[in-house]
Write an enzyme that holds these catalytic residues in place. Structure first.
Site, PDB file in Angstrom:
ATOM      1  N   LYS A  28       1.096  -1.087  -0.242  1.00 32.00           N
ATOM      2  CA  LYS A  28       0.005  -0.189  -0.090  1.00 32.00           C
ATOM      3  C   LYS A  28       1.260   1.617   0.016  1.00 32.00           C
ATOM      4  CE  LYS A  28      -4.510  -2.340   2.284  1.00 32.00           C
ATOM      5  NZ  LYS A  28      -5.397  -1.967   3.693  1.00 32.00           N
ATOM      6  N   TYR A  68     -12.544  -1.475  -2.613  1.00 33.45           N
ATOM      7  CA  TYR A  68     -13.031  -1.544  -1.252  1.00 33.45           C
ATOM      8  C   TYR A  68     -14.631  -1.839  -0.668  1.00 33.45           C
ATOM      9  CZ  TYR A  68      -8.401  -1.195   0.166  1.00 33.45           C
ATOM     10  OH  TYR A  68      -7.138  -2.279   0.405  1.00 33.45           O
ATOM     11  N   ARG A 104      -2.345 -13.902   4.891  1.00 33.25           N
ATOM     12  CA  ARG A 104      -2.586 -13.450   6.041  1.00 33.25           C
ATOM     13  C   ARG A 104      -1.933 -13.489   7.375  1.00 33.25           C
ATOM     14  NH1 ARG A 104      -6.321  -9.695   4.862  1.00 33.25           N
ATOM     15  NH2 ARG A 104      -7.483 -10.346   7.639  1.00 33.25           N
ATOM     16  N   THR A 110      -5.106  -6.725  10.935  1.00 34.09           N
ATOM     17  CA  THR A 110      -5.313  -5.147  10.919  1.00 34.09           C
ATOM     18  C   THR A 110      -4.325  -4.412  11.299  1.00 34.09           C
ATOM     19  OG1 THR A 110      -7.206  -6.224   9.906  1.00 34.09           O
ATOM     20  CG2 THR A 110      -6.850  -4.108   9.985  1.00 34.09           C
ATOM     21  N   ARG A 121       2.842  -6.220   8.787  1.00 31.81           N
ATOM     22  CA  ARG A 121       2.167  -5.395   9.665  1.00 31.81           C
ATOM     23  C   ARG A 121       2.777  -4.525  10.969  1.00 31.81           C
ATOM     24  NH1 ARG A 121      -3.597  -6.647   7.727  1.00 31.81           N
ATOM     25  NH2 ARG A 121      -3.773  -5.332   6.493  1.00 31.81           N
ATOM     26  N   ASN A 131      -1.690   0.911   7.404  1.00 33.15           N
ATOM     27  CA  ASN A 131      -1.261  -0.499   7.442  1.00 33.15           C
ATOM     28  C   ASN A 131      -0.429  -1.868   5.928  1.00 33.15           C
ATOM     29  OD1 ASN A 131      -3.158  -1.958   5.958  1.00 33.15           O
ATOM     30  ND2 ASN A 131      -3.988  -2.725   7.351  1.00 33.15           N
ATOM     31  N   HIS A 134      -1.693  -5.680   1.940  1.00 32.63           N
ATOM     32  CA  HIS A 134      -3.633  -6.045   2.006  1.00 32.63           C
ATOM     33  C   HIS A 134      -3.513  -7.545   0.963  1.00 32.63           C
ATOM     34  CE1 HIS A 134      -7.176  -7.260   0.087  1.00 32.63           C
ATOM     35  NE2 HIS A 134      -6.788  -7.501  -1.317  1.00 32.63           N
ATOM     36  N   GLU A 145     -10.003 -10.111  -6.605  1.00 35.39           N
ATOM     37  CA  GLU A 145      -9.045  -9.184  -7.095  1.00 35.39           C
ATOM     38  C   GLU A 145      -8.337  -9.378  -7.528  1.00 35.39           C
ATOM     39  OE1 GLU A 145     -10.221  -8.653  -1.757  1.00 35.39           O
ATOM     40  OE2 GLU A 145      -7.900  -9.019  -2.387  1.00 35.39           O
TER      41      GLU A 145
HETATM   42  N1  UDP Z   1      -9.332   0.068   7.673  1.00 37.79           N
HETATM   43  C1  UDP Z   1      -9.549   1.159   8.326  1.00 37.79           C
HETATM   44  N2  UDP Z   1      -9.704   0.947   9.895  1.00 37.79           N
HETATM   45  C2  UDP Z   1     -10.372   0.509  10.370  1.00 37.79           C
HETATM   46  C3  UDP Z   1     -10.204  -1.173   9.992  1.00 37.79           C
HETATM   47  C4  UDP Z   1      -9.815  -1.172   8.309  1.00 37.79           C
HETATM   48  O1  UDP Z   1      -8.848   2.480   8.365  1.00 37.79           O
HETATM   49  O2  UDP Z   1     -10.967   0.293  11.320  1.00 37.79           O
HETATM   50  C5  UDP Z   1      -8.547  -0.123   6.668  1.00 37.79           C
HETATM   51  C6  UDP Z   1      -7.226  -1.017   6.728  1.00 37.79           C
HETATM   52  O3  UDP Z   1      -6.242  -0.495   5.571  1.00 37.79           O
HETATM   53  C7  UDP Z   1      -7.143  -1.897   6.197  1.00 37.79           C
HETATM   54  C8  UDP Z   1      -8.910  -1.917   4.655  1.00 37.79           C
HETATM   55  O4  UDP Z   1      -9.449  -1.289   5.826  1.00 37.79           O
HETATM   56  O5  UDP Z   1      -6.289  -2.904   5.490  1.00 37.79           O
HETATM   57  C9  UDP Z   1      -9.641  -3.104   4.854  1.00 37.79           C
HETATM   58  O6  UDP Z   1      -9.849  -3.431   6.496  1.00 37.79           O
HETATM   59  P1  UDP Z   1     -10.285  -5.248   6.530  1.00 37.79           P
HETATM   60  O7  UDP Z   1     -11.650  -5.050   7.527  1.00 37.79           O
HETATM   61  O8  UDP Z   1     -10.753  -5.493   5.344  1.00 37.79           O
HETATM   62  O9  UDP Z   1      -8.693  -5.618   7.187  1.00 37.79           O
HETATM   63  P2  UDP Z   1      -7.819  -6.736   6.120  1.00 37.79           P
HETATM   64  O10 UDP Z   1      -8.620  -7.447   5.778  1.00 37.79           O
HETATM   65  O11 UDP Z   1      -6.717  -5.677   5.251  1.00 37.79           O
HETATM   66  O12 UDP Z   1      -6.882  -6.814   7.423  1.00 37.79           O
HETATM   67 MG    MG Z   2      -9.666  -7.497   4.252  1.00 34.59          MG
END
Ligand code: UDP
Ligand code: MG
Length: 156
Positions: A28, A68, A104, A110, A121, A131, A134, A145
Site C-alpha cells: 500500500k 473496497y 494472512r 489489520t 504489518r 497498514n 493488503h 481481486e
Molecule cells: N481499515 C481502517 N480502519 C478500520 C478497519 C480497516 O482504516 O477500522 C482499513 C485498513 O487499511 C484495512 C482496510 O481498511 O486494511 C480493509 O479492512 P479489513 O477489515 O478488510 O482489513 P484487512 O483485511 O486489510 O486486514
Molecule cells: Mg479485508
C-alpha cells in the site's frame, strides 16, 4: 472398494485444492512511500510465495472505491479511498500451498498494534488504516481481486 475408485477419492479433493492456491496482495501507499517495497517482497518470497503477476501502479478514485466496495458503509471508507489513491502501490498475484490463509498469517492483524512479531504489518505498518499491505480474505476474493488488476496475459 476397487483401487481405481479409491484413488479417485484420494486425488479429487487435491486437484480442487491446487486450483485455489493463489492470493492477491497490494503493497500500500504508506509502505511504498516509506521505502519498504524491497523488504516486503523479500519477506513474501522468503515465506515461500512465488510471484505470478506484478505491477507498480496507482489506483484511481473509481478503482479504489470499487475495490473496497464491501466497506462502503463503514465509517473509514472515505479515508481508506483517499489513502489508497494517495500514491503508487505494488499489486501482485502470489502462489503457494494454502496461499490465502498463509498470507494472512504472514501479514498479521489489520492493526499493527495487534499484529504478531515477525509479521509484515508489525514490521512496516504505520497504523490500522495505513497498514502497509493488503491480503485477500478468501479464495473467491483472491480470484476476483486478481482479475480486477490483471488480465490473463499478465499472469505467468
Ligand atoms: N481499515 C481502517 N480502519 C478500520 C478497519 C480497516 O482504516 O477500522 C482499513 C485498513 O487499511 C484495512 C482496510 O481498511 O486494511 C480493509 O479492512 P479489513 O477489515 O478488510 O482489513 P484487512 O483485511 O486489510 O486486514
Ligand atoms: Mg479485508
Amino acid at each position: 472398494m476397487p483401487s481405481d475408485v479409491y484413488q479417485f477419492h484420494i486425488f479429487a479433493p487435491k486437484i480442487r485444492y491446487m486450483a485455489t492456491n493463489r492470493t492477491f496482495t497490494m503493497i500500500k501507499p504508506d509502505a511504498v512511500e516509506n521505502g519498504h517495497i524491497g523488504n516486503i517482497l523479500n519477506m513474501i518470497t522468503e515465506a515461500g510465495f512465488s510471484i505470478k503477476a506484478m505491477k507498480y501502479t496507482r489506483l484511481t478514485e473509481a478503482q479504489a472505491k470499487a475495490f473496497y466496495e464491501v466497506h462502503a458503509e463503514r465509517p473509514f471508507y472515505g479515508e481508506l479511498v483517499e489513502y489508497m489513491t494517495s500514491g503508487p502501490i505494488v499489486a501482485a498475484i502470489l502462489e503457494k500451498e494454502n496461499a490465502v490463509a498463509d498470507f494472512r498469517a504472514l501479514i498479521g492483524a489489520t492493526d499493527p498494534a495487534e499484529a504478531a512479531e515477525g509479521t509484515v504489518r508489525k514490521a512496516y505498518a504505520e497504523s490500522k488504516g495505513r497498514n502497509a499491505v493488503h491480503g485477500s480474505d478468501s479464495d473467491d476474493n483472491a480470484a476476483i481481486e486478481g482479475k480486477f488488476h490483471f488480465s490473463a496475459e499478465e499472469v505467468h
